[in-house]
Write an enzyme that holds these catalytic residues in place. Structure first.
Site, mmCIF file in Angstrom:
data_model
loop_
_atom_site.group_PDB
_atom_site.id
_atom_site.type_symbol
_atom_site.label_atom_id
_atom_site.label_comp_id
_atom_site.label_asym_id
_atom_site.label_seq_id
_atom_site.Cartn_x
_atom_site.Cartn_y
_atom_site.Cartn_z
ATOM 1 C CB THR A 1 -6.919 -14.101 33.345
ATOM 2 O OG1 THR A 1 -6.756 -13.948 34.791
ATOM 3 C CG2 THR A 1 -6.191 -15.231 32.622
ATOM 4 C CD GLU A 2 -10.453 -14.231 28.621
ATOM 5 O OE1 GLU A 2 -9.489 -14.304 27.817
ATOM 6 O OE2 GLU A 2 -11.366 -15.320 28.313
ATOM 7 C CB SER A 3 -8.571 -7.739 28.281
ATOM 8 O OG SER A 3 -9.130 -7.200 29.303
#
Length: 247
Positions: free
Chosen positions: A79-81
């Site tokens: 989700t982040e990267s």
């Protein structure tokens, strides 16, 4: 040489030639020692975990530290990267887990190691563990994870403010959806963020935080479903083939 020795010597020479070249000269294969036959089975080993990313081993190590499902940690990274270890946000969050530099320094990780995959995941793991301890009074594990995720994205202080506001206005401060998340939204409004209960001021990043919590949970569900499908497949394979060993 006397004739009496010629015949036996000739036989010895012929016998030596036969032993040495019998296979090629006469198409005859001399008897050889039989090869030992092993009764041991040759096993095929299969990993019990589904493949999600190149960093799976780091996520599984993080599970040992936090007790969190490694697929949840992988879901945060995705989700982040999108599993990009070189990613850097506009705010300076870096690496596969998008950890802020100050957080990394707080865990005594030098600046030169901030983009290191293992160190980045370790720092995120320590942050998750710390947040989990802060919310240990939330007994429902799934609810506690929501608060941990929200704090991972927005910061612990803003989530605490939203919890205090929720309690003030008669909502359950231990429930995220349709309760504390609503008051995180209200922290963008003066009549709420100026309340003395709000110790961390205005918060305008609520859209990103609410989206983050939902996306991580959705990706976690997706990775868990992939794991279940994979587990079912290898269990079926193992049941049909006794040489399969699950690591």
């Amino acid at each position: 040489m006397k004739n009496i020795y010629v015949y036996p010597i000739s036989l010895l020479i012929l016998f030596a030639i036969f032993i040495a070249y019998g296979d090629s000269l006469f198409g005859y294969r001399a008897l050889k020692e039989p090869k030992a036959v092993s009764n041991e089975k040759v096993y095929t080993y299969i990993d019990k975990n589904v493949y999600i990313s190149d960093y799976d081993s780091h996520f599984r190590n993080a599970e040992k530290i936090t007790g969190y499902d490694w697929k949840l940690i992988a879901a945060i990274a995705y989700t982040e990267s999108r599993f990009d270890s070189t990613a850097v946000s506009n705010m300076g969050a870096c690496g596969v887990m998008q950890v802020m530099p100050n957080t990394l320094r707080g865990f005594n990780i030098p600046d030169s190691m901030h983009m290191d995959i293992r160190m980045n995941i370790m720092a995120a793991t320590e942050l998750l563990r710390s947040l989990d301890r802060h919310f240990r009074y939330i007994k429902d594990k799934n609810e506690r994870i929501n608060f941990v995720l929200a704090s991972y994205n927005a910061g612990y202080g803003h989530i605490q403010d939203a919890m205090r506001l929720a309690k003030k206005y008669g909502k359950n401060r231990f429930i995220w959806n349709n309760s504390v998340d609503s008051f995180l939204v209200y922290k963008s409004l003066p009549e709420y963020y100026t309340d003395t209960l709000c110790r961390n001021g205005q918060f305008n990043g609520w859209r990103e935080t609410l989206s983050f919590v939902k996306k991580v949970n959705r990706n976690w569900d997706r990775f868990s479903a992939l794991q279940q499908q994979y587990t079912d497949s290898i269990n079926t394979l193992a049941a049909n083939d006794s040489t399969i060993i699950i690591q």
